[in-house]
Design a protein around this motif. Structure first.
Motif, PDB file in Angstrom:
ATOM      1  N   GLN A 138     126.410  65.849   2.661  1.00  0.00           N
ATOM      2  CA  GLN A 138     127.525  64.899   2.657  1.00  0.00           C
ATOM      3  C   GLN A 138     127.840  64.446   1.240  1.00  0.00           C
ATOM      4  O   GLN A 138     129.011  64.362   0.853  1.00  0.00           O
ATOM      5  N   MET A 139     126.816  64.176   0.443  1.00  0.00           N
ATOM      6  CA  MET A 139     127.045  63.746  -0.933  1.00  0.00           C
ATOM      7  C   MET A 139     127.664  64.870  -1.752  1.00  0.00           C
ATOM      8  O   MET A 139     128.546  64.628  -2.568  1.00  0.00           O
ATOM      9  N   LEU A 140     127.215  66.110  -1.559  1.00  0.00           N
ATOM     10  CA  LEU A 140     127.786  67.232  -2.294  1.00  0.00           C
ATOM     11  C   LEU A 140     129.257  67.423  -1.942  1.00  0.00           C
ATOM     12  O   LEU A 140     130.077  67.737  -2.802  1.00  0.00           O
ATOM     13  N   LEU A 141     129.584  67.234  -0.681  1.00  0.00           N
ATOM     14  CA  LEU A 141     130.973  67.403  -0.251  1.00  0.00           C
ATOM     15  C   LEU A 141     131.876  66.291  -0.762  1.00  0.00           C
ATOM     16  O   LEU A 141     133.063  66.507  -0.990  1.00  0.00           O
ATOM     17  N   THR A 142     131.327  65.094  -0.948  1.00  0.00           N
ATOM     18  CA  THR A 142     132.165  63.969  -1.359  1.00  0.00           C
ATOM     19  C   THR A 142     132.062  63.641  -2.844  1.00  0.00           C
ATOM     20  O   THR A 142     133.028  63.184  -3.440  1.00  0.00           O
TER      21      THR A 142
END
Length: 140
Positions: free
Chosen positions: A121-125
């Motif tokens: 999720q952090m990589l995507l955002t």
């Protein structure tokens, strides 16, 4: 010096600068993490962090020490402070959600970890465009 050698050296220098920037961003990311799902873990030299074929549910940041990753009898990487352990390739369909290597501490090690879902999720955002594209590709 030939033009080829100069170009090669320039490429190596840029790659080194990019790696240093990536390590700094990863450090800042993991330093900022808080919550009950964020763990600070200590391992002794020769202790196994995870084994091949185990469920791949966490990702680690090497705070201090040295960890080696092995596939069978072949050492595939040596990780030091600032490196990430437990890459997201487990999301690829061929992995079946299982670890593809075994991680063993060479020295006493301190690791900070988070669940894979939170990392993805952090990589995507928050990740750069390259990381977002890679993550999306692996999630397909």
């Amino acid at each position: 010096m030939s033009e080829h050698h100069t170009h090669s050296r320039d490429v190596d220098e840029r790659r080194g600068e990019q790696m240093a920037e990536s390590k700094l961003l990863i450090k800042q990311l993991f330093d900022s993490l808080e919550g009950p799902d964020i763990w600070l873990e200590q391992y002794d030299a020769r202790q196994t962090v995870f084994r091949r074929e185990e469920s791949a549910d966490r990702m680690w940041y090497v705070v201090s020490g040295v960890v080696e990753e092995w596939r069978g009898d072949a050492r595939v990487s040596v990780l030091n402070a600032g490196d990430m352990l437990g890459d997201i390739t487990h999301l690829a369909p061929q992995s079946g959600g299982k670890r593809m290597s075994t991680a063993v501490c060479v020295t006493d090690v301190v690791l900070k970890s988070m669940p894979f879902e939170r990392m993805v999720q952090m990589l995507l955002t928050q990740g750069g465009e390259e990381m977002r594209l890679l993550t999306r590709k692996l999630l397909r």
